[in-house]
Design an enzyme around this catalytic site. Structure first.
Site, PDB file in Angstrom:
ATOM      1  N   SER A  15     -36.951  41.439  31.734  1.00  0.00           N
ATOM      2  CA  SER A  15     -35.944  41.554  32.779  1.00  0.00           C
ATOM      3  C   SER A  15     -35.752  40.209  33.495  1.00  0.00           C
ATOM      4  O   SER A  15     -35.420  39.223  32.856  1.00  0.00           O
ATOM      5  CB  SER A  15     -36.338  42.675  33.759  1.00  0.00           C
ATOM      6  OG  SER A  15     -35.255  43.047  34.578  1.00  0.00           O
ATOM      7  N   ASP A  58     -35.372  43.425  27.214  1.00  0.00           N
ATOM      8  CA  ASP A  58     -34.452  44.338  27.894  1.00  0.00           C
ATOM      9  C   ASP A  58     -33.642  43.704  29.016  1.00  0.00           C
ATOM     10  O   ASP A  58     -33.586  44.231  30.138  1.00  0.00           O
ATOM     11  CB  ASP A  58     -35.213  45.566  28.435  1.00  0.00           C
ATOM     12  CG  ASP A  58     -34.292  46.785  28.494  1.00  0.00           C
ATOM     13  OD1 ASP A  58     -33.449  46.927  27.589  1.00  0.00           O
ATOM     14  OD2 ASP A  58     -34.399  47.582  29.439  1.00  0.00           O
ATOM     15  N   HIS A  60     -36.862  51.029  30.927  1.00  0.00           N
ATOM     16  CA  HIS A  60     -36.613  49.596  31.063  1.00  0.00           C
ATOM     17  C   HIS A  60     -37.862  48.770  30.757  1.00  0.00           C
ATOM     18  O   HIS A  60     -37.777  47.697  30.159  1.00  0.00           O
ATOM     19  CB  HIS A  60     -36.118  49.332  32.485  1.00  0.00           C
ATOM     20  CG  HIS A  60     -35.777  47.904  32.778  1.00  0.00           C
ATOM     21  ND1 HIS A  60     -35.024  47.120  31.938  1.00  0.00           N
ATOM     22  CD2 HIS A  60     -36.091  47.113  33.850  1.00  0.00           C
ATOM     23  CE1 HIS A  60     -34.872  45.914  32.469  1.00  0.00           C
ATOM     24  NE2 HIS A  60     -35.514  45.892  33.628  1.00  0.00           N
TER      25      HIS A  60
END
Length: 359
Positions: free
Chosen positions: A162, A187, A314
């Site tokens: 992220s 991700d 996530h």
């Protein structure tokens, strides 16, 4: 203190497992942060036992503080392994280095691991905790690598999740680490991340802010849907909290809502920058996620490898740690990263034929 902000969790019912499986089958899209609206429901156990914190020992080998010369900044790292290239982990916004604990327990058998608490996160202590600009985060990572290895860094594979994925790309693009041999981004895609930012303040303000115990925070992270692996939550969530003396409860250690001015900078231009990095690249995505035009063209041209990891949220590294570790190790092996390559069952013969001895 306003008791309405304290967590109250419902008891689970007997059909909880079926409901959880149904929810996990729903599509997922990556964003800067991820907090699904409907919590998965889990089988009943006393929360004090099921959600009690776990120690990092047994996953990592040791922890240490890295002081940066000519500053008051001290960064906390967790390390493991003794051979092979260094897998250098960078966590996402609001997470910590312990986000990679479960994955590390497998990766350390084949490679060395360093997991860093970024500025304003975990046990790191810096002069300006709210300066989460991409330039500052990038320079922090470079400073830690310099402090650890000087001018003789081993082969390094940067792995960022992220926000940490953006940091990893910016570190790689700087071309300041001659031994940087691989880049793994987890991700995060520029277009999806930028589109999600308009919702982030609402998401952050709507999440539970205060917890009477650490166990309740761990429980909420799982039932609230941000994490799906209880063991990983027990390892990582405690390091994302701090005790608020004024309210006599726990709250989040990282003040993400106060760093909004930097969010856009994390992701603008990320796709083109990722494609420009000259080392082997891997993009891991959770569920289905639309690539933007630059990444779509880049993938068609074979400029990076992409893997979609199904049935995770996530935080792929926490929800599916064994699969995540295998993907990282296979990436290392396929690209012959390290002084003598990485021996992995099924790939050893191919590796010996393909990888020259770099000693």
């Amino acid at each position: 203190m306003d008791s309405s902000n304290l967590i109250t969790l419902p008891e689970n019912e007997d059909n909880s497992v079926e409901e959880e499986e149904e929810e996990q089958s729903q599509p997922h899209s990556a964003s800067a942060f991820s907090f699904p609206n409907r919590p998965p429901r889990l089988a009943s156990l006393a929360s004090a036992d099921k959600y009690s914190p776990l120690e990092w020992l047994g996953y990592f080998d040791k922890e240490e503080d890295v002081s940066i010369p000519e500053s008051n900044d001290v960064f906390h790292i967790y390390t493991a392994g003794s051979e092979g290239p260094v897998v250098f982990f960078l966590h996402g916004g609001g997470y910590s280095g312990l986000s990679f604990a479960l994955s590390t327990s497998k990766i350390k058998e084949k490679a060395r691991v360093v997991a860093m608490d970024l500025r304003g996160h975990g046990k790191s202590c810096t002069e300006d905790e709210l300066d989460l600009s991409i330039e500052t985060l990038r320079d922090d990572v470079l400073a830690v690598i310099k402090a650890l290895y000087g001018d003789s860094a081993p082969a390094i594979v940067l792995v960022g999740h992220s926000m940490g994925g953006s940091v990893a790309v910016h570190v790689a693009a700087k071309k300041a680490i001659p031994s940087l041999a691989g880049l793994v981004v987890v991700d995060v895609v520029e277009g999806t991340a930028l589109a999600s930012l308009i919702h982030m303040q609402k998401i952050l303000s709507n999440r539970m802010q205060y917890f009477p115990t650490v166990e309740k925070a761990v429980e909420w992270s799982v039932k609230g849907g941000s994490l799906r692996n209880v063991e990983s939550a027990r390892l990582s969530i405690p390091s994302t909290l701090k005790f608020d003396d004024s309210k006599s409860c726990y709250t989040y250690r990282t003040r993400l809502a106060e760093t909004e001015q930097y969010w856009k900078g994390w992701y603008e231009g990320l796709s083109d920058l990722f494609l420009s990095c000259p080392m082997p690249k891997l993009l891991l995505l959770a569920g289905t996620n639309r690539l933007d035009r630059s990444l779509t063209i880049g993938q068609m041209q074979g400029k990076f490898q992409m893997v979609v990891v199904r049935h995770t949220g996530h935080a792929i590294q926490e929800d599916a740690p064994e699969e995540f570790a295998s993907l990282v190790l296979n990436f290392i092996s396929r690209n012959c990263i390290g002084p003598h390559g990485i021996e992995i069952p099924g790939l050893q013969k191919m590796q010996k034929q393909k990888c020259p001895d770099q000693s």
